[in-house]
Design a protein around this motif. Structure first.
Motif, PDB file in Angstrom:
ATOM      1  N   UNK A  13      18.937  -0.801 116.963  1.00 21.06           N
ATOM      2  CA  UNK A  13      19.251  -0.429 118.402  1.00 21.06           C
ATOM      3  C   UNK A  13      19.519  -1.402 119.134  1.00 21.06           C
ATOM      4  N   UNK A  14      19.074  -2.561 119.477  1.00 26.06           N
ATOM      5  CA  UNK A  14      19.245  -3.528 120.205  1.00 26.06           C
ATOM      6  C   UNK A  14      20.345  -4.253 119.790  1.00 26.06           C
ATOM      7  N   UNK A  15      20.617  -4.627 118.369  1.00 25.03           N
ATOM      8  CA  UNK A  15      21.995  -4.938 118.271  1.00 25.03           C
ATOM      9  C   UNK A  15      23.142  -4.077 118.737  1.00 25.03           C
ATOM     10  N   UNK A  16      22.977  -2.711 118.335  1.00 29.00           N
ATOM     11  CA  UNK A  16      24.200  -1.935 118.814  1.00 29.00           C
ATOM     12  C   UNK A  16      24.081  -1.854 120.367  1.00 29.00           C
ATOM     13  N   UNK A  17      22.981  -2.208 121.144  1.00 22.50           N
ATOM     14  CA  UNK A  17      23.350  -2.387 122.438  1.00 22.50           C
ATOM     15  C   UNK A  17      24.126  -3.552 122.923  1.00 22.50           C
ATOM     16  N   UNK A  18      23.799  -4.714 122.093  1.00 26.29           N
ATOM     17  CA  UNK A  18      24.494  -6.062 122.563  1.00 26.29           C
ATOM     18  C   UNK A  18      25.761  -6.001 121.881  1.00 26.29           C
ATOM     19  N   UNK A  19      25.990  -5.206 121.020  1.00 24.42           N
ATOM     20  CA  UNK A  19      27.564  -5.363 120.539  1.00 24.42           C
ATOM     21  C   UNK A  19      28.318  -4.532 121.875  1.00 24.42           C
ATOM     22  N   UNK A  26      30.892  -8.823 116.084  1.00 28.45           N
ATOM     23  CA  UNK A  26      30.492  -8.038 114.914  1.00 28.45           C
ATOM     24  C   UNK A  26      29.723  -8.913 114.053  1.00 28.45           C
ATOM     25  N   UNK A  27      30.716 -10.129 113.897  1.00 33.03           N
ATOM     26  CA  UNK A  27      30.340 -11.353 113.073  1.00 33.03           C
ATOM     27  C   UNK A  27      28.852 -11.912 113.165  1.00 33.03           C
ATOM     28  N   UNK A  28      28.324 -11.699 114.340  1.00 24.84           N
ATOM     29  CA  UNK A  28      27.046 -12.255 114.615  1.00 24.84           C
ATOM     30  C   UNK A  28      25.894 -11.683 114.563  1.00 24.84           C
ATOM     31  N   UNK A  29      26.213 -10.106 114.154  1.00 24.14           N
ATOM     32  CA  UNK A  29      25.068  -8.984 114.222  1.00 24.14           C
ATOM     33  C   UNK A  29      23.846  -9.238 113.564  1.00 24.14           C
ATOM     34  N   UNK A  30      24.060  -9.549 112.011  1.00 28.17           N
ATOM     35  CA  UNK A  30      22.977 -10.021 111.130  1.00 28.17           C
ATOM     36  C   UNK A  30      22.256 -11.048 111.815  1.00 28.17           C
ATOM     37  N   UNK A  31      22.723 -12.204 112.182  1.00 30.36           N
ATOM     38  CA  UNK A  31      22.241 -13.226 112.494  1.00 30.36           C
ATOM     39  C   UNK A  31      21.235 -13.108 113.898  1.00 30.36           C
ATOM     40  N   UNK A  32      21.788 -12.275 114.797  1.00 34.49           N
ATOM     41  CA  UNK A  32      21.215 -12.118 115.932  1.00 34.49           C
ATOM     42  C   UNK A  32      19.933 -10.996 115.720  1.00 34.49           C
ATOM     43  N   UNK A  67      16.177 -10.626 104.805  1.00 31.48           N
ATOM     44  CA  UNK A  67      17.257  -9.327 104.251  1.00 31.48           C
ATOM     45  C   UNK A  67      17.868  -8.615 105.135  1.00 31.48           C
ATOM     46  N   UNK A  68      17.421  -8.687 106.442  1.00 35.18           N
ATOM     47  CA  UNK A  68      18.049  -8.001 107.537  1.00 35.18           C
ATOM     48  C   UNK A  68      19.676  -7.817 107.483  1.00 35.18           C
ATOM     49  N   UNK A  69      20.339  -6.724 107.548  1.00 39.53           N
ATOM     50  CA  UNK A  69      21.691  -6.582 107.779  1.00 39.53           C
ATOM     51  C   UNK A  69      21.611  -5.310 108.472  1.00 39.53           C
ATOM     52  N   UNK A  70      22.631  -5.648 109.738  1.00 40.54           N
ATOM     53  CA  UNK A  70      22.672  -4.562 110.628  1.00 40.54           C
ATOM     54  C   UNK A  70      23.391  -3.157 110.315  1.00 40.54           C
ATOM     55  N   UNK A  71      22.659  -2.006 110.354  1.00 40.40           N
ATOM     56  CA  UNK A  71      23.175  -0.640 110.284  1.00 40.40           C
ATOM     57  C   UNK A  71      23.872  -0.018 111.400  1.00 40.40           C
TER      58      UNK A  71
END
Length: 138
Positions: A13-19, A26-32, A67-71
Motif C-alpha cells: 500500500x505504501x509503495x503504491x502511494x509512493x508510485x 517502478x524500477x525502485x519499488x522492490x528496493x524501497x 524476498x519482498x517484491x511489490x505486488x
C-alpha cells in the motif's frame, strides 16, 4: 508501547502511494519496499531484543524482507494514510528511525497524502505544521 512487524500488504500500500505520488519509479519499488520493511523489523528487533531472545524469529522476518517484491495494487487515499501512520508507529522504536531513509519516505508520503483534518475543521483551517520534508530527495 508494543510494536509488531507489519504485513506485506501494508508495505505494498505504501509503495503504491509512493508510485502514485511519483516519489520514485517502478524500477525502485522492490528496493524501497524492502527498505521500509527492514526499518520496521529493525524497530521490532530493538524493542524486543530479538537477536538474543529469538534469533530464529528475527531471521524469518529478515528473510521475508529480502524476498519482498511489490505486488501492484490500487489503494484508496485513506488506506494509504492509515498505512503511513501504522508503519511510522511500528518503526519508531530504535534511535536511528528519525534519520532513516524510511522515515524520510514516510514524511514525503504524508505530504502527498495528508491525513484528514480533525472533525469539524476544513483543510483550509489546518496548517501543515507537522508535515516536514520535501517531495524530492527520497
Amino acid at each position: 508501547m508494543s510494536a509488531y512487524v507489519v504485513d506485506k500488504e501494508t508495505i505494498d500500500t505504501l509503495i503504491a502511494g509512493a508510485l502514485r505520488a511519483r516519489l520514485f519509479g517502478d524500477d525502485e519499488a522492490n528496493e524501497k519496499g524492502q527498505m521500509l520493511w527492514r526499518e520496521n523489523v529493525t524497530s521490532v528487533s530493538f524493542r524486543y531484543n530479538l537477536p538474543t531472545r529469538n534469533a530464529q524469529e528475527l531471521a524469518e522476518y529478515l528473510g521475508d524482507v529480502e524476498a519482498y517484491t511489490y505486488a501492484p495494487c490500487d489503494p484508496e487515499g485513506p488506506a494509504i494514510v492509515d498505512a503511513i501512520e501504522c508503519l511510522d508507529y511500528q518503526s519508531c522504536e530504535h534511535d536511528e528511525w528519525d534519520a532513516s531513509a524510511a522515515c524520510a519516505l514516510l514524511r514525503n508520503l504524508r505530504i502527498a497524502f495528508p491525513p484528514p483534518p480533525p472533525r469539524g475543521l476544513s483543510r483550509v483551517q489546518v496548517k501543515p505544521y507537522m508535515w516536514r520534508g520535501t517531495l524530492n530527495g527520497v
